[in-house]
Design a protein around this motif. Structure first.
Motif, short mmCIF file in Angstrom:
data_model
loop_
_atom_site.label_atom_id
_atom_site.label_comp_id
_atom_site.label_asym_id
_atom_site.label_seq_id
_atom_site.Cartn_x
_atom_site.Cartn_y
_atom_site.Cartn_z
N ARG A 152 0.89 -1.24 -0.11
CA ARG A 152 -0.01 -0.08 -0.09
C ARG A 152 1.01 1.35 -0.05
N ARG A 170 -3.65 1.80 -9.85
CA ARG A 170 -4.53 0.60 -9.48
C ARG A 170 -3.42 -0.40 -8.77
N ASP A 174 -1.84 -8.31 -1.85
CA ASP A 174 -1.89 -8.07 -0.34
C ASP A 174 -1.48 -6.70 -0.04
N LEU A 175 -2.34 -5.78 0.26
CA LEU A 175 -1.97 -4.46 0.56
C LEU A 175 -0.95 -4.14 1.65
N SER A 275 -13.58 2.35 -5.20
CA SER A 275 -13.63 2.03 -4.07
C SER A 275 -11.98 1.95 -3.41
N THR A 276 -12.02 2.20 -2.15
CA THR A 276 -10.64 2.06 -1.38
C THR A 276 -10.75 0.97 -0.23
N PRO A 277 -10.06 -0.13 -0.55
CA PRO A 277 -10.06 -1.24 0.70
C PRO A 277 -9.57 -0.36 1.86
#
Length: 277
Positions: A152, A170, A174-175, A275-277
Protein backbone atom coordinates in the motif's frame (compact mmCIF):
# COMPACT_ATOMS: atom_id res chain seq x y z
CA UNK A 1 25.88 31.71 -30.27
CA UNK A 2 25.03 29.44 -33.20
CA UNK A 3 21.96 27.34 -33.88
CA UNK A 4 21.52 23.62 -34.39
CA UNK A 5 20.00 22.18 -37.54
CA UNK A 6 17.36 19.48 -37.43
CA UNK A 7 20.06 17.08 -38.63
CA UNK A 8 22.23 18.06 -35.65
CA UNK A 9 19.37 17.32 -33.24
CA UNK A 10 18.70 13.96 -34.91
CA UNK A 11 22.38 13.05 -34.52
CA UNK A 12 22.25 13.92 -30.80
CA UNK A 13 19.11 11.86 -30.26
CA UNK A 14 20.43 8.85 -32.16
CA UNK A 15 23.67 8.90 -30.21
CA UNK A 16 21.74 8.47 -26.98
CA UNK A 17 18.82 6.42 -28.32
CA UNK A 18 20.25 4.36 -31.20
CA UNK A 19 17.51 3.33 -33.65
CA UNK A 20 19.15 -0.09 -33.94
CA UNK A 21 18.11 -0.84 -30.35
CA UNK A 22 14.40 -0.39 -31.15
CA UNK A 23 12.21 -3.48 -31.44
CA UNK A 24 11.80 -4.88 -34.95
CA UNK A 25 8.12 -3.95 -35.06
CA UNK A 26 8.75 -0.36 -34.01
CA UNK A 27 8.80 2.82 -36.11
CA UNK A 28 11.34 5.34 -34.82
CA UNK A 29 13.30 8.24 -36.25
CA UNK A 30 12.54 11.34 -38.28
CA UNK A 31 8.96 11.38 -39.55
CA UNK A 32 8.80 14.89 -41.01
CA UNK A 33 11.16 17.81 -41.42
CA UNK A 34 14.15 19.05 -43.43
CA UNK A 35 17.49 18.07 -41.82
CA UNK A 36 18.98 21.36 -43.06
CA UNK A 37 16.45 23.61 -41.35
CA UNK A 38 17.60 25.48 -38.20
CA UNK A 39 16.05 24.42 -34.91
CA UNK A 40 15.92 27.00 -32.13
CA UNK A 41 13.16 25.41 -30.06
CA UNK A 42 12.02 21.84 -29.38
CA UNK A 43 8.75 20.65 -27.83
CA UNK A 44 8.58 17.23 -26.15
CA UNK A 45 5.43 15.16 -25.61
CA UNK A 46 4.49 11.53 -25.08
CA UNK A 47 1.99 11.41 -27.97
CA UNK A 48 1.92 13.11 -31.39
CA UNK A 49 -1.69 14.26 -31.22
CA UNK A 50 -3.37 17.26 -32.82
CA UNK A 51 -3.27 18.96 -29.41
CA UNK A 52 0.45 18.42 -28.80
CA UNK A 53 1.22 19.45 -32.39
CA UNK A 54 -0.76 22.66 -31.89
CA UNK A 55 1.03 23.26 -28.61
CA UNK A 56 4.43 22.84 -30.31
CA UNK A 57 3.48 25.30 -33.05
CA UNK A 58 2.21 27.86 -30.54
CA UNK A 59 5.62 27.66 -28.85
CA UNK A 60 7.35 28.24 -32.18
CA UNK A 61 9.09 24.86 -32.03
CA UNK A 62 11.11 23.65 -35.00
CA UNK A 63 10.78 20.05 -33.80
CA UNK A 64 8.22 18.01 -31.89
CA UNK A 65 9.95 15.09 -30.18
CA UNK A 66 7.51 12.38 -29.09
CA UNK A 67 7.87 9.00 -27.45
CA UNK A 68 5.08 7.29 -29.37
CA UNK A 69 5.18 6.93 -33.16
CA UNK A 70 2.56 8.64 -35.29
CA UNK A 71 2.27 5.74 -37.74
CA UNK A 72 3.37 2.63 -35.88
CA UNK A 73 1.99 0.25 -38.49
CA UNK A 74 2.67 2.36 -41.56
CA UNK A 75 0.23 4.06 -43.88
CA UNK A 76 -0.44 4.67 -47.56
CA UNK A 77 -1.87 8.15 -46.98
CA UNK A 78 -1.16 11.23 -44.90
CA UNK A 79 -4.27 13.07 -46.13
CA UNK A 80 -5.73 15.55 -43.67
CA UNK A 81 -8.93 13.51 -43.57
CA UNK A 82 -7.79 11.66 -40.44
CA UNK A 83 -6.42 12.87 -37.09
CA UNK A 84 -2.95 11.50 -37.88
CA UNK A 85 -2.97 13.11 -41.31
CA UNK A 86 -3.98 16.42 -39.78
CA UNK A 87 -0.99 16.22 -37.44
CA UNK A 88 1.35 15.84 -40.42
CA UNK A 89 -0.25 18.79 -42.23
CA UNK A 90 -0.24 20.96 -39.09
CA UNK A 91 3.46 20.39 -38.51
CA UNK A 92 4.58 20.80 -42.11
CA UNK A 93 2.56 23.99 -42.56
CA UNK A 94 4.10 25.34 -39.35
CA UNK A 95 7.65 24.41 -40.29
CA UNK A 96 7.94 21.94 -37.40
CA UNK A 97 9.57 18.53 -37.75
CA UNK A 98 8.50 15.33 -35.97
CA UNK A 99 10.87 12.80 -34.46
CA UNK A 100 10.03 9.63 -32.51
CA UNK A 101 12.16 7.77 -29.97
CA UNK A 102 10.11 4.81 -28.75
CA UNK A 103 11.43 1.38 -27.72
CA UNK A 104 14.98 2.60 -28.29
CA UNK A 105 14.30 5.25 -25.61
CA UNK A 106 12.65 2.60 -23.39
CA UNK A 107 15.78 0.46 -23.47
CA UNK A 108 18.41 3.19 -23.18
CA UNK A 109 20.82 3.62 -20.27
CA UNK A 110 19.29 7.05 -19.63
CA UNK A 111 15.84 6.37 -21.04
CA UNK A 112 12.21 5.84 -20.06
CA UNK A 113 12.69 3.01 -17.59
CA UNK A 114 15.71 4.62 -15.95
CA UNK A 115 13.68 7.79 -15.39
CA UNK A 116 10.88 5.76 -13.79
CA UNK A 117 13.37 3.84 -11.63
CA UNK A 118 14.92 7.10 -10.43
CA UNK A 119 11.56 8.43 -9.28
CA UNK A 120 11.03 5.52 -6.89
CA UNK A 121 14.68 5.38 -5.78
CA UNK A 122 15.42 1.93 -7.21
CA UNK A 123 18.93 0.72 -6.34
CA UNK A 124 21.15 -1.88 -8.02
CA UNK A 125 18.94 -1.79 -11.10
CA UNK A 126 19.42 -3.87 -14.22
CA UNK A 127 17.29 -4.62 -17.30
CA UNK A 128 14.61 -7.27 -16.98
CA UNK A 129 15.41 -8.46 -20.51
CA UNK A 130 18.90 -7.16 -21.41
CA UNK A 131 19.95 -6.82 -25.03
CA UNK A 132 23.00 -8.90 -24.18
CA UNK A 133 24.05 -10.91 -21.14
CA UNK A 134 25.13 -8.56 -18.37
CA UNK A 135 24.25 -5.56 -20.54
CA UNK A 136 22.90 -2.24 -19.27
CA UNK A 137 20.30 -1.70 -22.00
CA UNK A 138 17.11 -3.65 -22.56
CA UNK A 139 13.47 -3.95 -21.56
CA UNK A 140 12.28 -2.81 -18.14
CA UNK A 141 14.31 -2.58 -14.95
CA UNK A 142 14.52 -4.54 -11.68
CA UNK A 143 16.19 -3.49 -8.45
CA UNK A 144 15.74 -2.86 -4.75
CA UNK A 145 14.02 -0.16 -2.72
CA UNK A 146 16.27 1.47 -0.10
CA UNK A 147 14.00 0.01 2.59
CA UNK A 148 11.14 -2.51 2.47
CA UNK A 149 7.63 -1.11 2.75
CA UNK A 150 4.03 -2.37 2.60
CA UNK A 151 2.54 -2.70 -0.87
CA UNK A 152 0.00 0.00 0.00
CA UNK A 153 2.80 2.44 0.92
CA UNK A 154 4.69 1.61 -2.27
CA UNK A 155 1.58 2.33 -4.34
CA UNK A 156 1.15 5.64 -2.50
CA UNK A 157 4.78 6.48 -3.34
CA UNK A 158 4.13 5.75 -7.02
CA UNK A 159 1.04 7.97 -6.96
CA UNK A 160 3.07 10.74 -5.33
CA UNK A 161 5.97 10.76 -7.83
CA UNK A 162 4.05 10.20 -11.07
CA UNK A 163 1.95 12.94 -12.70
CA UNK A 164 -1.71 12.73 -11.76
CA UNK A 165 -4.25 11.21 -14.15
CA UNK A 166 -7.96 10.44 -14.07
CA UNK A 167 -7.31 6.73 -13.54
CA UNK A 168 -4.82 7.14 -10.72
CA UNK A 169 -2.96 4.01 -9.60
CA UNK A 170 -4.48 0.51 -9.51
CA UNK A 171 -3.06 -2.07 -7.10
CA UNK A 172 -3.40 -5.86 -7.04
CA UNK A 173 -2.24 -8.07 -4.16
CA UNK A 174 -1.94 -8.09 -0.38
CA UNK A 175 -1.87 -4.38 0.51
CA UNK A 176 -0.08 -4.98 3.81
CA UNK A 177 2.55 -7.37 2.44
CA UNK A 178 6.16 -6.14 2.52
CA UNK A 179 7.83 -5.40 -0.80
CA UNK A 180 11.41 -4.52 -1.60
CA UNK A 181 12.45 -6.02 -4.96
CA UNK A 182 10.70 -3.97 -7.63
CA UNK A 183 10.39 -4.66 -11.35
CA UNK A 184 9.10 -1.94 -13.62
CA UNK A 185 8.33 -1.25 -17.25
CA UNK A 186 7.05 2.08 -18.55
CA UNK A 187 4.08 1.68 -20.86
CA UNK A 188 2.22 -1.58 -21.53
CA UNK A 189 4.21 -4.28 -19.74
CA UNK A 190 2.09 -7.42 -19.41
CA UNK A 191 4.42 -9.26 -21.83
CA UNK A 192 7.03 -9.30 -19.04
CA UNK A 193 4.81 -10.81 -16.32
CA UNK A 194 6.50 -14.21 -16.58
CA UNK A 195 9.99 -12.73 -16.62
CA UNK A 196 9.51 -10.60 -13.50
CA UNK A 197 8.17 -13.61 -11.59
CA UNK A 198 11.22 -15.66 -12.57
CA UNK A 199 13.47 -12.85 -11.37
CA UNK A 200 11.85 -12.89 -7.93
CA UNK A 201 10.27 -9.45 -7.90
CA UNK A 202 7.95 -8.61 -5.01
CA UNK A 203 5.99 -6.06 -7.03
CA UNK A 204 5.74 -5.08 -10.68
CA UNK A 205 5.04 -1.48 -11.68
CA UNK A 206 3.79 -1.00 -15.24
CA UNK A 207 0.72 0.21 -17.19
CA UNK A 208 -2.21 -0.99 -19.28
CA UNK A 209 -2.62 -4.31 -17.47
CA UNK A 210 -5.53 -6.31 -18.84
CA UNK A 211 -8.09 -8.15 -16.74
CA UNK A 212 -7.33 -11.79 -17.60
CA UNK A 213 -3.51 -11.68 -17.65
CA UNK A 214 -3.47 -9.71 -14.38
CA UNK A 215 -6.05 -11.94 -12.67
CA UNK A 216 -4.33 -15.17 -13.72
CA UNK A 217 -0.95 -13.80 -12.69
CA UNK A 218 -2.10 -12.77 -9.20
CA UNK A 219 -3.72 -16.17 -8.68
CA UNK A 220 -0.19 -17.60 -8.76
CA UNK A 221 1.10 -15.12 -6.15
CA UNK A 222 3.87 -12.52 -6.36
CA UNK A 223 4.91 -10.21 -7.77
CA UNK A 224 2.01 -7.99 -6.79
CA UNK A 225 0.88 -5.49 -9.41
CA UNK A 226 0.86 -1.70 -9.48
CA UNK A 227 -0.75 -0.34 -12.62
CA UNK A 228 -0.29 3.30 -13.66
CA UNK A 229 -1.53 4.83 -16.90
CA UNK A 230 0.52 4.53 -20.06
CA UNK A 231 1.11 8.28 -20.32
CA UNK A 232 2.02 8.77 -16.65
CA UNK A 233 4.54 5.92 -16.61
CA UNK A 234 6.42 7.29 -19.63
CA UNK A 235 6.14 11.06 -19.10
CA UNK A 236 9.07 11.22 -16.59
CA UNK A 237 11.45 10.59 -19.48
CA UNK A 238 10.55 13.89 -21.14
CA UNK A 239 12.32 16.24 -18.68
CA UNK A 240 15.36 13.96 -18.85
CA UNK A 241 15.45 14.06 -22.65
CA UNK A 242 14.93 17.83 -22.54
CA UNK A 243 17.92 18.23 -20.20
CA UNK A 244 20.02 16.04 -22.49
CA UNK A 245 19.18 18.22 -25.50
CA UNK A 246 19.83 21.41 -23.57
CA UNK A 247 23.24 20.20 -22.42
CA UNK A 248 24.18 18.97 -25.90
CA UNK A 249 23.31 22.36 -27.37
CA UNK A 250 25.34 24.20 -24.72
CA UNK A 251 28.32 21.94 -25.37
CA UNK A 252 28.15 22.91 -29.05
CA UNK A 253 27.83 26.60 -28.23
CA UNK A 254 24.30 26.69 -29.63
CA UNK A 255 21.11 28.26 -28.31
CA UNK A 256 18.15 25.93 -27.89
CA UNK A 257 14.87 26.28 -26.02
CA UNK A 258 13.22 23.08 -24.81
CA UNK A 259 9.59 22.79 -23.68
CA UNK A 260 8.09 19.73 -21.98
CA UNK A 261 4.36 19.31 -22.51
CA UNK A 262 2.34 18.47 -19.41
CA UNK A 263 -0.80 17.81 -21.45
CA UNK A 264 -2.28 14.48 -20.34
CA UNK A 265 -2.86 12.43 -23.49
CA UNK A 266 -4.35 9.37 -21.80
CA UNK A 267 -7.79 8.79 -23.34
CA UNK A 268 -9.64 8.84 -20.00
CA UNK A 269 -11.10 12.06 -18.59
CA UNK A 270 -12.77 10.83 -15.39
CA UNK A 271 -13.00 7.89 -13.01
CA UNK A 272 -16.37 7.49 -11.26
CA UNK A 273 -17.36 5.29 -8.35
CA UNK A 274 -14.05 3.71 -7.35
CA UNK A 275 -13.61 2.09 -3.94
CA UNK A 276 -10.63 2.02 -1.58
CA UNK A 277 -10.02 -1.06 0.62
Amino acid sequence: MSHLTLGDVVAILEQHYPPATAEEWDAVGLVAGDPEQPVRSIALAVDPTEETAREALELGAGLLLTHHPLYLRGTSSVAATSPKGRVVHQLIRGGCGLYTAHTNADAAIDGVNEALADLIGLQGRRPIAPHEEGGTTGSGRIGELPEPMPLRTFAELVAQVLPATAQGIRVGGDLEAEVRTVALCGGAGDSLLGAVRELGADVYLTADLRHHPASEHLAEGKPYLVDATHWASEWPWLPRAAALLDEAARTRGATLEVHVSTRVTDPWALTVGGSTP
